[in-house]
Structure formats: structure tokens, C-alpha cells
Design a protein around this motif. Structure first.
Motif, PDB file in Angstrom:
ATOM      1  N   LEU A 131       0.827  -1.203   0.000  1.00 41.74           N
ATOM      2  CA  LEU A 131       0.000   0.000   0.000  1.00 41.74           C
ATOM      3  C   LEU A 131       0.864   1.258   0.000  1.00 41.74           C
ATOM      4  CD1 LEU A 131      -2.716   1.448   0.288  1.00 41.74           C
ATOM      5  CD2 LEU A 131      -2.541   1.124   2.771  1.00 41.74           C
ATOM      6  N   LEU A 132       1.908   1.297   0.834  1.00 37.55           N
ATOM      7  CA  LEU A 132       2.786   2.473   0.878  1.00 37.55           C
ATOM      8  C   LEU A 132       3.525   2.667  -0.438  1.00 37.55           C
ATOM      9  CD1 LEU A 132       4.196   2.099   4.510  1.00 37.55           C
ATOM     10  CD2 LEU A 132       2.769   3.973   3.651  1.00 37.55           C
ATOM     11  N   ALA A 133       3.987   1.569  -1.009  1.00 36.22           N
ATOM     12  CA  ALA A 133       4.690   1.674  -2.290  1.00 36.22           C
ATOM     13  C   ALA A 133       3.771   2.227  -3.370  1.00 36.22           C
ATOM     14  CB  ALA A 133       5.239   0.308  -2.683  1.00 36.22           C
TER      15      ALA A 133
ATOM     16  N   ALA B  60      10.286   9.377  -1.793  1.00 41.62           N
ATOM     17  CA  ALA B  60      11.022   8.110  -1.840  1.00 41.62           C
ATOM     18  C   ALA B  60      10.476   7.188  -0.760  1.00 41.62           C
ATOM     19  CB  ALA B  60      12.517   8.341  -1.636  1.00 41.62           C
ATOM     20  N   TYR B  61      10.430   5.889  -1.082  1.00 38.69           N
ATOM     21  CA  TYR B  61       9.906   4.911  -0.114  1.00 38.69           C
ATOM     22  C   TYR B  61      10.926   3.815   0.117  1.00 38.69           C
ATOM     23  CZ  TYR B  61       7.328   1.020   1.883  1.00 38.69           C
ATOM     24  OH  TYR B  61       6.946  -0.015   2.675  1.00 38.69           O
ATOM     25  N   GLU B  62      11.031   3.383   1.393  1.00 45.05           N
ATOM     26  CA  GLU B  62      11.921   2.279   1.773  1.00 45.05           C
ATOM     27  C   GLU B  62      11.154   1.361   2.740  1.00 45.05           C
ATOM     28  OE1 GLU B  62      16.069   1.477   4.272  1.00 45.05           O
ATOM     29  OE2 GLU B  62      15.488   3.517   3.666  1.00 45.05           O
TER      30      GLU B  62
ATOM     31  N   VAL C 161       9.602   8.252   3.006  1.00 38.36           N
ATOM     32  CA  VAL C 161       8.664   7.342   3.676  1.00 38.36           C
ATOM     33  C   VAL C 161       9.383   6.038   3.956  1.00 38.36           C
ATOM     34  CG1 VAL C 161       6.429   6.190   3.560  1.00 38.36           C
ATOM     35  CG2 VAL C 161       6.731   8.428   2.471  1.00 38.36           C
ATOM     36  N   ARG C 162       9.290   5.590   5.210  1.00 37.23           N
ATOM     37  CA  ARG C 162       9.907   4.316   5.583  1.00 37.23           C
ATOM     38  C   ARG C 162       8.921   3.510   6.425  1.00 37.23           C
ATOM     39  NH1 ARG C 162      15.032   3.780   8.504  1.00 37.23           N
ATOM     40  NH2 ARG C 162      14.133   5.257  10.002  1.00 37.23           N
TER      41      ARG C 162
END
Length: 440
Positions: free
Chosen positions: A299-301, A315-317, A351-352
Motif C-alpha cells: 500500500l505504501l509503495a 522516496a519509499y523504503e 517514507v519508511r
């Protein structure tokens, strides 16, 4: 009286008084019967002597009856025995005479004409007259009271029953008052709450059930008061913020060159976003949504990809897979609000997400101006803005972080805000981790 009996106090008093009255009457009846039964031997001493005398005299010749009778009288000082050809029967009656007659008839069933009378003499030694026919003569036996004292209302037994009745009723009334008093105060507070939306809380007193009701009422009162305050603040905020797009729309209608449909549509979208945000916060939609297992990492990705497609620097990790049992729409709305807030105040968003022991942690960081330390908790309240004069994104009425905080609490988690050392704001949403169905 009817009004009093219609109250809880009146009904309880009536029940206790009726039960105590019935118990007292039953106790009196039992004492009376017990007195009668326990006193059953009281006529048998006299009856036995009379029966023995009759049996003795029946075997004596008629001419010697008087001599034997005189001898019997000497041997029985508490009885007067005479034999005559006839006697005048007394006309009185008493319970003792009746009971003695029953006893004699049961022992001398073959005798006809046996009678027992109460003479009513002042001399207690001869107030009962027994007439027994023996041949051509009549045996008269005079005896006194048989030791029986009938149950009277002034007796110690009735005094004990009356004391029991009064003492139990008094203690019951005190106990009822202990219960009714908190209920009466609760009723007064409810009426006061109907007139004033913010009365003082009720003191939790009385039995455990009453304390539980008072505790529940205080909790309900706090929730209703908070809801009323939130709705009031919402109406004030929405009314204030709707003025700007409405003013722009009015000016566009007055322009000589006509209406700019694109600007009009943006103003309408802004107004719709304000109303939708307020309804989402106060409408309770999250409470009715069913919980499902989702992949939070996916969902976050997806969210970050959608924001990046609109030109945002994000950016997401993540770990690649995070199982979460939640209300999907509420969680997606909360994460969207965090990212929107970060994009609105910063140029770069990070975002992590990761698993920490038994918790799931999602961090959204930006490089914006941050929030003053003394107001980090204040911004979690609904309709709170740090600076109402600065530019706000379209549709914002200060509910973004409040919705995130409420969603986190509804899922058993919390939202923590902190300023980054390098500048900007760090929003960390911590949710409790649950074992997925596959791992159970």
C-alpha cells in the motif's frame, strides 16, 4: 401515596413492608400454634386425674361413692370432688374448659352426658366445672386454671416480632437510601446535562452497579461534550474557510468577460474537499468499516508511486512485505494525509516502514520548517492550524493530522510527531503488529 409508590423508593419500601408484615404475621401464627401444641400436655395432668377418679368410682358401690369421693378430695387438694344426685351446670365457657372437655371425651368415649363448663368464679381454684354421670349419681369436679395462657398481642413474642419488624424496616430504609441517593443524583445530573452540555462529572458512590453507571455516564458525557465541541469547531472552521472560495466565485460571476469555468471548477473542488474532510472526521465511517488483512508495504509503495507520478519528490523504503489487520480505507486515508502534509510543507518526502519487535512503524519525513516544540501536541487536535494567515492547500481545514491520530488510536496505536535534527518534521505512526493467519 400513589405518587410515592410509583417511585423506586416507594416500590422498594412497599415490597419490604409487605414482606415484613407477612413474616411477622406468620411468626405470630407459628408462635401461637407452637404454644398450643407445646402446651398440649397442660390439660392432660388434670384430665388424667379426673379419668383415674372416674375409673375408680365406676367400680365402687353406689352407697360408698360419697366416702370414696371424700377420700379422693383429700388426696387432690387442687381439685374439689363431690357426688350428688344432681348439680346445676355453670353456663360459662372458656378455652381451657373446651380443651379439657375434648381431652376427657377422648379418654372416656363411652360416657354420655359428660360436660365441662366455666363457672367464671373469682376463685381460680374452682373456675372449671366437670360433670360426669356415674350410675344414678353425678360426679362434680371443680378445678382451677390448667396453666394455659393464650397468645395475646401484648405478649413477649409479639414484642419480639414487632422489634424485628421495626428494626428490619429501619435498616432496609437506610440501605434503600444508600442506593436511591446516588440514583437521584444521577437523575439530577442527566436533567442538568439536558440543559447544559458541560456539567461537572458525577461522584462515583454507592454500590458497585451504581458506581459503574455513574462511570459510564461520565464517560458518555465526556464523549458527547467532545463531539459537540468538535462539531462547533468544525462549523466555525468550515464556515470561515468557505468564505474564500465563495468570494472568488462571486467575483468571477461579476467579471465582464464572463465566467472562467476552470477556476470555478477549482473553487467547487476546494469546497467539496473541505466538506468531505469534515464529514470523514465526524461521520464515523471508520467505525463501521470491516477489518481486513492487507500488505502495508504494498500500500505504501503504491501511494508513493502515485504521488511521484504527479511530480512530487518522494522516496519509499520498506521491508517488502508487512501483514496488517486493519480498516483499509481508514489506513489509506491516514497515510495519504501524512504524505499530503509532508508534500505541502516540504520539497522532499521520505517514507519508511519496518517491523519493530511486535509493532509496525511507518515514518514520513519532510525537509520543511517543522513545528515549534511547544505545539507538537496541539496540532493533533482537530481544526488547529499553526498559522491561519499562511497559504493552505485547497480543502484544508486543519483535520489532516487529527484524522491520522484518531485512526492510529482506533487501531490500538499512536501518532508521534518530532522535529528532525537536519530540519523538517518526522511523523511516526506506530501500530500494533498481529500474527497473520498463515503464521497462526
Amino acid at each position: 401515596m400513589r405518587r410515592f409508590l410509583a417511585t423506586t423508593l416507594g416500590q422498594i419500601v412497599a415490597i419490604i413492608a409487605s414482606s415484613m408484615l407477612a413474616t411477622t404475621l406468620l411468626l405470630m401464627a407459628l408462635v401461637y400454634l407452637q404454644n398450643m401444641q407445646a402446651g398440649a400436655p397442660w390439660p392432660w395432668a388434670s384430665a388424667h386425674r379426673i379419668v383415674s377418679l372416674v375409673d375408680l368410682l365406676q367400680g365402687v358401690p353406689q352407697d360408698k361413692l360419697r366416702k370414696v369421693t371424700l377420700l379422693a378430695s383429700a388426696q387432690r387438694p387442687n381439685m374439689q370432688v363431690t357426688v350428688q344426685d344432681g348439680f346445676v351446670a355453670c353456663e360459662g365457657s372458656s378455652s381451657e374448659a373446651f380443651v379439657l372437655g375434648v381431652a376427657l371425651r377422648s379418654e372416656l368415649p363411652h360416657l354420655t352426658g359428660l360436660s365441662v363448663h366455666a363457672c367464671g368464679d373469682a376463685d381460680l381454684a374452682s373456675n372449671i366445672q366437670v360433670l360426669v354421670p356415674i350410675g344414678r349419681h353425678v360426679l362434680e369436679v371443680r378445678t382451677g386454671t390448667l396453666g394455659y395462657h393464650p397468645f395475646r398481642f401484648g405478649s413477649p413474642a409479639f414484642g419480639a416480632a414487632l422489634f424485628l419488624f421495626v428494626s428490619v424496616v429501619a435498616m432496609s430504609l437506610w440501605a434503600i437510601w444508600r442506593v436511591i441517593h446516588p440514583l437521584r443524583r444521577l437523575s439530577e445530573k442527566v436533567e442538568q446535562f439536558a440543559r447544559d452540555a458541560s456539567p461537572a462529572p458525577i461522584t462515583e458512590e454507592g454500590p458497585s452497579e451504581i458506581r459503574s453507571v455513574a462511570r459510564a455516564f461520565n464517560s458518555m458525557q465526556d464523549r458527547i461534550t467532545g463531539l459537540i465541541e468538535a462539531r462547533t469547531r468544525m462549523l466555525a472552521a468550515v464556515s470561515h474557510d468557505l468564505r474564500t472560495p465563495l468570494t472568488r466565485m462571486r467575483l468571477q460571476l461579476e467579471l465582464p468577460q464572463g465566467i472562467d469555468r476552470q477556476k470555478l471548477r477549482r473553487n467547487i473542488d476546494e469546497m467539496q474537499a473541505m466538506v468531505s474532510s469534515a464529514l470523514a472526521f465526524l461521520g464515523g465511517a471508520r467505525d463501521s468499516e470491516a477489518r481486513e488483512w492487507i500488505d502495508l508495504d504494498a500500500l505504501l509503495a503504491t501511494l508513493c508511486d502515485e504521488y511521484e507520478a504527479t511530480g512530487a519528490s518522494i522516496a519509499y523504503e520498506g521491508p517488502g512485505h508487512i501483514r496488517l489487520l486493519c480498516q483499509p480505507n481508514a489506513i489509506q486515508r491516514a497515510l495519504g494525509n501524512l504524505i499530503d502534509n509532508a508534500i505541502d510543507h516540504g520539497s522532499m518526502v521520505e517514507v519508511r516502514a519496518w517491523l519493530d519487535a511486535e509493532a509496525i512503524v511507518v515514518e514520513v519525513a519532510d525537509d520543511g520548517p517543522g513545528i515549534p516544540e511547544q505545539r507538537l501536541q496541539e496540532v493533533l487536535e482537530p481544526f488547529v492550524r499553526l498559522d491561519s494567515s499562511r497559504r493552505q492547500r485547497n480543502g484544508s481545514i486543519g483535520l489532516g493530522l487529527a484524522i491520522v491520530d484518531e485512526t492510529a488510536k482506533a487501531h490500538g496505536g499512536r501518532l508521534v510527531l518530532a522535529n528532525r535534527e537536519t530540519g523538517g518534521l518526522l511523523a511516526r505512526m506506530i501500530l500494533p503488529g498481529q500474527p497473520s493467519p498463515a503464521s497462526q
